[in-house]
Design an enzyme around this catalytic site. Structure first.
Site, PDB file in Angstrom:
ATOM      1  N   ARG A 196     -56.372 -16.398 -22.638  1.00 37.52           N
ATOM      2  CA  ARG A 196     -55.137 -15.995 -23.151  1.00 37.52           C
ATOM      3  C   ARG A 196     -54.174 -16.576 -22.507  1.00 37.52           C
ATOM      4  NH1 ARG A 196     -58.372 -13.920 -26.209  1.00 37.52           N
ATOM      5  NH2 ARG A 196     -59.079 -11.492 -26.283  1.00 37.52           N
TER       6      ARG A 196
ATOM      7  N   GLU B 102     -67.812   2.155 -27.525  1.00 38.01           N
ATOM      8  CA  GLU B 102     -67.129   0.861 -28.345  1.00 38.01           C
ATOM      9  C   GLU B 102     -68.360  -0.023 -28.877  1.00 38.01           C
ATOM     10  OE1 GLU B 102     -64.515  -1.919 -26.507  1.00 38.01           O
ATOM     11  OE2 GLU B 102     -64.209  -3.058 -28.365  1.00 38.01           O
TER      12      GLU B 102
ATOM     13  N   LYS C  80     -64.870   4.026 -30.205  1.00 38.46           N
ATOM     14  CA  LYS C  80     -64.042   2.648 -30.489  1.00 38.46           C
ATOM     15  C   LYS C  80     -64.609   1.706 -31.461  1.00 38.46           C
ATOM     16  CE  LYS C  80     -61.376  -0.878 -28.077  1.00 38.46           C
ATOM     17  NZ  LYS C  80     -60.569  -1.235 -27.135  1.00 38.46           N
TER      18      LYS C  80
ATOM     19  N   SER D  84     -58.943  -4.235 -32.373  1.00 42.80           N
ATOM     20  CA  SER D  84     -58.349  -4.917 -33.433  1.00 42.80           C
ATOM     21  C   SER D  84     -59.406  -6.225 -33.776  1.00 42.80           C
ATOM     22  CB  SER D  84     -56.858  -5.424 -32.876  1.00 42.80           C
ATOM     23  OG  SER D  84     -56.979  -6.243 -31.851  1.00 42.80           O
ATOM     24  N   GLY D  85     -60.133  -6.674 -32.635  1.00 39.52           N
ATOM     25  CA  GLY D  85     -61.108  -7.551 -33.093  1.00 39.52           C
ATOM     26  C   GLY D  85     -60.851  -8.911 -33.418  1.00 39.52           C
TER      27      GLY D  85
HETATM   28  P1  13P Z   1     -58.997  -6.159 -29.401  1.00 39.44           P
HETATM   29  O1  13P Z   1     -58.373  -5.239 -29.757  1.00 39.44           O
HETATM   30  O2  13P Z   1     -58.305  -7.456 -29.080  1.00 39.44           O
HETATM   31  O3  13P Z   1     -60.385  -6.475 -30.171  1.00 39.44           O
HETATM   32  O4  13P Z   1     -59.503  -5.689 -27.838  1.00 39.44           O
HETATM   33  C1  13P Z   1     -59.799  -4.323 -27.772  1.00 39.44           C
HETATM   34  C2  13P Z   1     -61.085  -4.261 -26.773  1.00 39.44           C
HETATM   35  O5  13P Z   1     -60.950  -3.750 -25.890  1.00 39.44           O
HETATM   36  C3  13P Z   1     -62.234  -5.003 -27.012  1.00 39.44           C
HETATM   37  O6  13P Z   1     -63.176  -4.716 -26.078  1.00 39.44           O
END
Ligand code: 13P
Length: 332
Positions: free
Chosen positions: A33, A177, A219, A261-262
């Site tokens: 990032r 998740e 998640k 958000s992925g």
């Molecule tokens: P993103 O929303 O960028 O996918 O990140 C969420 C996250 O915690 C991934 O493990």
């Protein structure tokens, strides 16, 4: 720790109009990032960036909790106040990523299983002492001709459930998740089928390990077309098909579903969540967000590593938080 505490924390994380900031990028991910804005990933720069986000005035109106990385939960702001204390003083609940990353799954090239169960009980106790009230563990599933294999679906679900049971034992709400990645040429039908298969196995394992559904959050990914699929489902279709899949697979006892958000653009991720919350379809759980990139892309760029840009970075973060807060109510 009582079940009531777990239940209350889970509820608080999905309070109306609020969602979670995922700021738990591991060292290699935050470096990626920072590379994009030409900032060196030093401990101080990482601290300054996250301090900027966490001290955004009034952001607690839209952000219920923040997921931290191991380094961050131990860090202090420039004035010496711990970042955890800063979040707590704003009424934001600190959380912690506890998995140790997706590692190659033996015998299945290209697939992964998430590691980190060894010693987890002790690490959870330490994180609880440091102020964490919830946790996150991410399983990753790639879609290809061969993947995800049943070996990967089963191994990741088992690990997610073992983690969730240990987190609850420590009095911490587990965010479970399972992320089916959006990369690839597959269409939305394939994403739907894989997502449902993964979710069914996750909830079977959660039941097997006696995880209290009322004291956890899910998640998941949204049901969406693969990034390289020539035919891209529109916002309405993604919303309807995501909620339909969740209806089929997620028990009503789960208090909230907080999407990742992925890799979706920030505006698309918000539009999808908003559309889901406008549907007439039954939604026994709160539908909210636990976004990383979709909340941070704009503030990261606005900040660009410069002290002079802190106010601009915070304004950009506030704008994304506010829009997503509204999306949890279908109010956009
Ligand atoms: P993103 O929303 O960028 O996918 O990140 C969420 C996250 O915690 C991934 O493990």
């Amino acid at each position: 720790m009582s079940d009531v505490t777990l239940f209350e924390t889970a509820q608080a994380l999905v309070e109306d109009g609020k969602g979670i900031l995922a700021a738990d990028e591991s060292a290699p991910t935050i470096k990626k990032r920072f590379d994009s804005i030409d900032v060196e990933s030093t401990e101080e720069n990482r601290r300054d960036y996250r301090e900027m986000l966490f001290t955004t005035p009034d952001v607690a109106s839209y952000i219920s909790g923040v997921i931290l990385f191991d380094e961050t939960i131990r860090q202090s702001a420039a004035d010496g106040t711990s970042l955890v204390k800063i979040l707590q003083s704003h009424g934001i609940i600190p959380g912690i990523k506890v998995d140790k990353g997706a590692k190659p799954l033996a015998g299945y090239p290209g697939e992964t299983v998430t590691e980190g169960l060894d010693g987890l009980r002790d690490r959870l106790a330490e994180y609880a002492n440091l102020g964490a009230r919830f946790t996150k563990w991410r399983g990753v599933y790639k879609i290809t001709e061969e993947a995800p294999s049943s070996a990967s679906i089963s191994a990741n679900a088992h690990a997610l459930a073992r983690y969730a049971a240990l987190a609850q034992e420590a009095g911490l709400v587990p965010i479970v998740e399972p992320e089916v990645l959006m990369d690839g040429p597959h269409d939305i039908d394939v994403c739907e089928a894989v997502t449902e298969e993964v979710l069914r196995e996750v909830f079977a394992q959660l039941a097997m390990q006696d995880v209290l559904l009322e004291g956890m959050l899910l998640k998941p990914n949204m049901v969406i077309s693969g990034t390289e699929c020539p035919e891209q489902a529109d916002v309405e279709e993604v919303a309807e098909r995501t909620v339909a899949s969740l209806q089929r697979c997620v028990p009503a006892a789960v208090p909230g579903i907080v999407f990742l958000s992925g890799g979706q653009s920030d505006e698309v991720a918000t539009a999808h969540l908003n559309a889901m919350n406008q549907l007439e379809m039954a939604r026994p759980w709160k539908l909210s967000f636990s976004y990383g990139r979709a909340l941070q892309a704009a503030p990261l760029k606005a900040w660009s590593g410069k002290t002079d840009n802190v106010a601009a970075g915070q304004a950009a973060f506030m704008a994304r938080a506010k829009a997503n807060g509204a999306a949890t109510l279908g109010a956009l």
